[in-house]
Design a protein around this motif. Structure first.
Motif, PDB file in Angstrom:
ATOM      1  N   LEU A   1     -20.165 -16.822 -13.552  1.00 21.78           N
ATOM      2  CA  LEU A   1     -19.783 -18.102 -12.960  1.00 21.78           C
ATOM      3  C   LEU A   1     -19.000 -18.946 -13.960  1.00 21.78           C
ATOM      4  CD1 LEU A   1     -23.127 -18.885 -11.118  1.00 21.78           C
ATOM      5  CD2 LEU A   1     -20.968 -18.215 -10.041  1.00 21.78           C
ATOM      6  N   ALA A   2     -19.380 -18.864 -15.239  1.00 19.85           N
ATOM      7  CA  ALA A   2     -18.644 -19.586 -16.277  1.00 19.85           C
ATOM      8  C   ALA A   2     -17.239 -19.020 -16.450  1.00 19.85           C
ATOM      9  CB  ALA A   2     -19.404 -19.526 -17.593  1.00 19.85           C
ATOM     10  N   ALA A   3     -17.099 -17.719 -16.337  1.00 22.16           N
ATOM     11  CA  ALA A   3     -15.772 -17.106 -16.425  1.00 22.16           C
ATOM     12  C   ALA A   3     -14.876 -17.597 -15.293  1.00 22.16           C
ATOM     13  CB  ALA A   3     -15.897 -15.586 -16.397  1.00 22.16           C
ATOM     14  N   ALA A   4     -15.454 -17.790 -14.109  1.00 21.09           N
ATOM     15  CA  ALA A   4     -14.683 -18.341 -12.989  1.00 21.09           C
ATOM     16  C   ALA A   4     -14.291 -19.781 -13.270  1.00 21.09           C
ATOM     17  CB  ALA A   4     -15.493 -18.240 -11.703  1.00 21.09           C
ATOM     18  N   ALA A   5     -15.189 -20.545 -13.914  1.00 21.96           N
ATOM     19  CA  ALA A   5     -14.857 -21.922 -14.281  1.00 21.96           C
ATOM     20  C   ALA A   5     -13.712 -21.952 -15.280  1.00 21.96           C
ATOM     21  CB  ALA A   5     -16.088 -22.617 -14.853  1.00 21.96           C
ATOM     22  N   LEU A   6     -13.703 -21.020 -16.222  1.00 25.36           N
ATOM     23  CA  LEU A   6     -12.607 -20.938 -17.180  1.00 25.36           C
ATOM     24  C   LEU A   6     -11.302 -20.592 -16.475  1.00 25.36           C
ATOM     25  CD1 LEU A   6     -11.581 -20.950 -20.079  1.00 25.36           C
ATOM     26  CD2 LEU A   6     -12.319 -18.560 -20.280  1.00 25.36           C
ATOM     27  N   GLU A   7     -11.373 -19.692 -15.518  1.00 28.52           N
ATOM     28  CA  GLU A   7     -10.173 -19.355 -14.741  1.00 28.52           C
ATOM     29  C   GLU A   7      -9.689 -20.569 -13.957  1.00 28.52           C
ATOM     30  OE1 GLU A   7      -8.605 -15.951 -11.580  1.00 28.52           O
ATOM     31  OE2 GLU A   7     -10.718 -15.985 -12.204  1.00 28.52           O
ATOM     32  N   PHE A   8     -10.639 -21.384 -13.475  1.00 24.67           N
ATOM     33  CA  PHE A   8     -10.256 -22.620 -12.791  1.00 24.67           C
ATOM     34  C   PHE A   8      -9.495 -23.550 -13.738  1.00 24.67           C
ATOM     35  CE2 PHE A   8     -11.138 -27.103 -11.972  1.00 24.67           C
ATOM     36  CZ  PHE A   8     -10.604 -27.244 -10.700  1.00 24.67           C
ATOM     37  N   LEU A   9      -9.962 -23.683 -14.976  1.00 28.87           N
ATOM     38  CA  LEU A   9      -9.259 -24.525 -15.940  1.00 28.87           C
ATOM     39  C   LEU A   9      -7.813 -24.060 -16.112  1.00 28.87           C
ATOM     40  CD1 LEU A   9     -11.850 -25.071 -18.845  1.00 28.87           C
ATOM     41  CD2 LEU A   9     -11.420 -26.504 -16.838  1.00 28.87           C
ATOM     42  N   ASP A  10      -7.628 -22.747 -16.204  1.00 22.73           N
ATOM     43  CA  ASP A  10      -6.273 -22.210 -16.342  1.00 22.73           C
ATOM     44  C   ASP A  10      -5.422 -22.550 -15.121  1.00 22.73           C
ATOM     45  OD1 ASP A  10      -6.929 -21.105 -18.799  1.00 22.73           O
ATOM     46  OD2 ASP A  10      -7.423 -19.138 -17.959  1.00 22.73           O
ATOM     47  N   ALA A  11      -5.992 -22.341 -13.939  1.00 25.23           N
ATOM     48  CA  ALA A  11      -5.239 -22.582 -12.697  1.00 25.23           C
ATOM     49  C   ALA A  11      -4.902 -24.052 -12.520  1.00 25.23           C
ATOM     50  CB  ALA A  11      -6.040 -22.067 -11.499  1.00 25.23           C
ATOM     51  N   ALA A  12      -5.795 -24.938 -12.998  1.00 24.81           N
ATOM     52  CA  ALA A  12      -5.576 -26.374 -12.869  1.00 24.81           C
ATOM     53  C   ALA A  12      -4.739 -26.937 -14.016  1.00 24.81           C
ATOM     54  CB  ALA A  12      -6.914 -27.098 -12.801  1.00 24.81           C
ATOM     55  N   GLY A  13      -4.384 -26.108 -14.978  1.00 24.36           N
ATOM     56  CA  GLY A  13      -3.574 -26.553 -16.105  1.00 24.36           C
ATOM     57  C   GLY A  13      -4.330 -27.429 -17.087  1.00 24.36           C
ATOM     58  N   LEU A  14      -5.628 -27.173 -17.251  1.00 25.89           N
ATOM     59  CA  LEU A  14      -6.460 -27.978 -18.142  1.00 25.89           C
ATOM     60  C   LEU A  14      -6.724 -27.189 -19.423  1.00 25.89           C
ATOM     61  CD1 LEU A  14      -9.008 -29.245 -15.467  1.00 25.89           C
ATOM     62  CD2 LEU A  14      -7.033 -30.468 -16.403  1.00 25.89           C
ATOM     63  N   GLU A  15      -6.145 -27.649 -20.514  1.00 23.81           N
ATOM     64  CA  GLU A  15      -6.249 -26.925 -21.774  1.00 23.81           C
ATOM     65  C   GLU A  15      -7.575 -27.192 -22.474  1.00 23.81           C
ATOM     66  OE1 GLU A  15      -5.538 -24.326 -24.719  1.00 23.81           O
ATOM     67  OE2 GLU A  15      -4.342 -24.594 -22.878  1.00 23.81           O
ATOM     68  N   ARG A  16      -8.006 -28.463 -22.467  1.00 23.08           N
ATOM     69  CA  ARG A  16      -9.236 -28.839 -23.169  1.00 23.08           C
ATOM     70  C   ARG A  16      -9.931 -29.926 -22.360  1.00 23.08           C
ATOM     71  NH1 ARG A  16     -11.602 -28.090 -28.157  1.00 23.08           N
ATOM     72  NH2 ARG A  16     -12.464 -29.906 -29.259  1.00 23.08           N
ATOM     73  N   VAL A  17     -11.244 -29.789 -22.185  1.00 21.20           N
ATOM     74  CA  VAL A  17     -11.967 -30.702 -21.299  1.00 21.20           C
ATOM     75  C   VAL A  17     -13.318 -31.086 -21.891  1.00 21.20           C
ATOM     76  CG1 VAL A  17     -10.915 -29.790 -19.185  1.00 21.20           C
ATOM     77  CG2 VAL A  17     -13.034 -28.766 -20.045  1.00 21.20           C
ATOM     78  N   ARG A  18     -13.812 -32.227 -21.483  1.00 23.50           N
ATOM     79  CA  ARG A  18     -15.221 -32.554 -21.595  1.00 23.50           C
ATOM     80  C   ARG A  18     -15.879 -31.969 -20.351  1.00 23.50           C
ATOM     81  NH1 ARG A  18     -14.438 -38.918 -21.881  1.00 23.50           N
ATOM     82  NH2 ARG A  18     -13.091 -38.311 -20.149  1.00 23.50           N
ATOM     83  N   VAL A  19     -17.118 -31.550 -20.475  1.00 23.91           N
ATOM     84  CA  VAL A  19     -17.782 -30.898 -19.333  1.00 23.91           C
ATOM     85  C   VAL A  19     -19.133 -31.542 -19.072  1.00 23.91           C
ATOM     86  CG1 VAL A  19     -18.592 -28.725 -18.332  1.00 23.91           C
ATOM     87  CG2 VAL A  19     -16.641 -28.720 -19.905  1.00 23.91           C
ATOM     88  N   TYR A  20     -19.390 -31.876 -17.826  1.00 28.10           N
ATOM     89  CA  TYR A  20     -20.691 -32.357 -17.352  1.00 28.10           C
ATOM     90  C   TYR A  20     -21.218 -31.335 -16.360  1.00 28.10           C
ATOM     91  CZ  TYR A  20     -23.965 -34.851 -14.287  1.00 28.10           C
ATOM     92  OH  TYR A  20     -25.058 -35.205 -13.526  1.00 28.10           O
ATOM     93  N   GLY A  21     -22.490 -30.947 -16.521  1.00 22.49           N
ATOM     94  CA  GLY A  21     -23.113 -30.039 -15.570  1.00 22.49           C
ATOM     95  C   GLY A  21     -24.496 -30.516 -15.193  1.00 22.49           C
ATOM     96  N   SER A  22     -24.832 -30.397 -13.912  1.00 20.34           N
ATOM     97  CA  SER A  22     -26.139 -30.801 -13.407  1.00 20.34           C
ATOM     98  C   SER A  22     -26.921 -29.571 -12.963  1.00 20.34           C
ATOM     99  CB  SER A  22     -25.958 -31.768 -12.230  1.00 20.34           C
ATOM    100  OG  SER A  22     -27.190 -32.055 -11.609  1.00 20.34           O
ATOM    101  N   HIS A  23     -28.117 -29.367 -13.524  1.00 24.76           N
ATOM    102  CA  HIS A  23     -29.007 -28.273 -13.136  1.00 24.76           C
ATOM    103  C   HIS A  23     -28.293 -26.917 -13.204  1.00 24.76           C
ATOM    104  CE1 HIS A  23     -32.432 -30.837 -11.224  1.00 24.76           C
ATOM    105  NE2 HIS A  23     -31.804 -31.518 -12.185  1.00 24.76           N
ATOM    106  N   THR A  24     -28.024 -26.255 -12.078  1.00 29.63           N
ATOM    107  CA  THR A  24     -27.263 -24.999 -12.143  1.00 29.63           C
ATOM    108  C   THR A  24     -25.937 -25.227 -12.849  1.00 29.63           C
ATOM    109  OG1 THR A  24     -28.269 -24.140 -10.114  1.00 29.63           O
ATOM    110  CG2 THR A  24     -26.172 -23.180 -10.782  1.00 29.63           C
ATOM    111  N   GLY A  25     -25.308 -26.353 -12.561  1.00 27.85           N
ATOM    112  CA  GLY A  25     -24.053 -26.690 -13.228  1.00 27.85           C
ATOM    113  C   GLY A  25     -24.206 -26.813 -14.730  1.00 27.85           C
ATOM    114  N   ALA A  26     -25.380 -27.255 -15.196  1.00 31.49           N
ATOM    115  CA  ALA A  26     -25.617 -27.348 -16.637  1.00 31.49           C
ATOM    116  C   ALA A  26     -25.654 -25.964 -17.274  1.00 31.49           C
ATOM    117  CB  ALA A  26     -26.916 -28.096 -16.913  1.00 31.49           C
ATOM    118  N   ALA A  27     -26.262 -25.008 -16.583  1.00 36.22           N
ATOM    119  CA  ALA A  27     -26.280 -23.638 -17.098  1.00 36.22           C
ATOM    120  C   ALA A  27     -24.863 -23.077 -17.179  1.00 36.22           C
ATOM    121  CB  ALA A  27     -27.154 -22.764 -16.204  1.00 36.22           C
TER     122      ALA A  27
END
Length: 281
Positions: free
Chosen positions: A81-107
């Motif tokens: 799931l994290a690898a998919a999130a990284l692919e999302f960053l690439d697709a959205a053109g986001l090079e560097r981000v702050r990240v907030y995750g809640s519960h499952t999102g935190a994992a």
């Protein structure tokens, strides 16, 4: 921030299929928001609003939730799931981000920070858990299963009760005095919106839940290199585990938040994140 930049919606095409996301704000450092299970980025609309005036905020529906397609027919790992999130960053053109995750999102957020440390500048974990032994065996057996559609609509009532009772009990199926939560239901509108999002993914939402239950937080949190803030509301079922696990973050701290139903909760969460983002190394 009511009256701020509008929240817009979109899709990106990833290797496994389409991922739906909400976004707001046109300037400032990017903030990626990863929601809890079950549901979607709809759960994080208030947090998106709070930061939209000062950041570019992106909140995807995690694979198999909301309007995002699942990774595959089966249960992924949190790392996948994290690898998919990284692919999302690439697709959205986001090079560097702050990240907030809640519960499952935190994992997922933790695994993203481990997978791509050069892409994550700061990490906020709102509720983290570690389930082992009998507790893990029980939640795997009883907590999350698909709601398969049927012609008499009985699955809709089961889905409604599943969502409603998460406000009232923990685990939701422990409908006893011992399992009773010290909180209320919230608004009918919020409950309806949450149920609607879970309904969209009624046969896939449970996979991410189960992946999060099995995630070994005690082994993974020490691998995070970036500044990290663990936090939890005092009546969050994951409060005690969040306090205990925060100590495993080598560059981390913990912030206690007021009750989830407290009038000041939203402002307190924003203030805690502002202090952390402003003071991080």
């Amino acid at each position: 921030m009511i009256g701020g930049p509008p929240i817009r919606r979109g899709f990106v095409d990833l290797a496994h299929g389409q991922m739906h996301y909400r976004h707001a704000g046109d300037s400032g450092e990017a903030l990626l928001i990863l929601h809890a299970s079950p549901g979607s980025s709809r759960q994080q609309v208030r947090l998106i609003e709070d930061f939209a005036g000062e950041a570019r905020v992106f909140a995807p529906d995690t694979p198999g939730n909301g309007d995002s397609e699942p990774l595959f027919d089966g249960e992924p790992t949190v790392a996948e799931l994290a690898a998919a999130a990284l692919e999302f960053l690439d697709a959205a053109g986001l090079e560097r981000v702050r990240v907030y995750g809640s519960h499952t999102g935190a994992a997922i957020a933790t695994e993203l920070a481990i997978l791509a440390p050069h892409r994550v500048s700061a990490l906020v974990l709102d509720g983290v858990s570690l389930m082992q032994g009998e507790e893990l065996a029980e939640v795997i057996q009883r907590y999350a299963f698909p709601f398969e559609p049927d012609l008499d609509g009985a699955y809709l009532m089961r889905l409604f009760q599943f969502c409603r009772d998460q406000f009232l009990f923990f685990p939701w199926y422990n409908r006893t005095r011992a399992g009773r939560r010290d909180s209320g239901l919230g608004s009918a509108a919020d409950l309806h919106a949450w149920i609607t999002e879970v309904m969209k993914a009624s046969t896939t939402y449970h996979h991410n839940y189960r992946a999060a239950f099995k995630w070994p937080a005690d082994e993974r949190l020490p691998l995070v290199e970036c500044p990290a803030l663990a936090m939890a509301a005092i009546n969050d079922p994951l409060h005690a585990s969040s306090v205990a696990l925060a100590g495993l973050l080598k560059n981390g701290s913990f912030a206690e938040l007021p009750r989830l139903d407290a009038p000041e909760f939203r402002a307190s969460r924003k203030a805690a994140m502002d202090r952390f983002f402003g003071g991080r190394a």
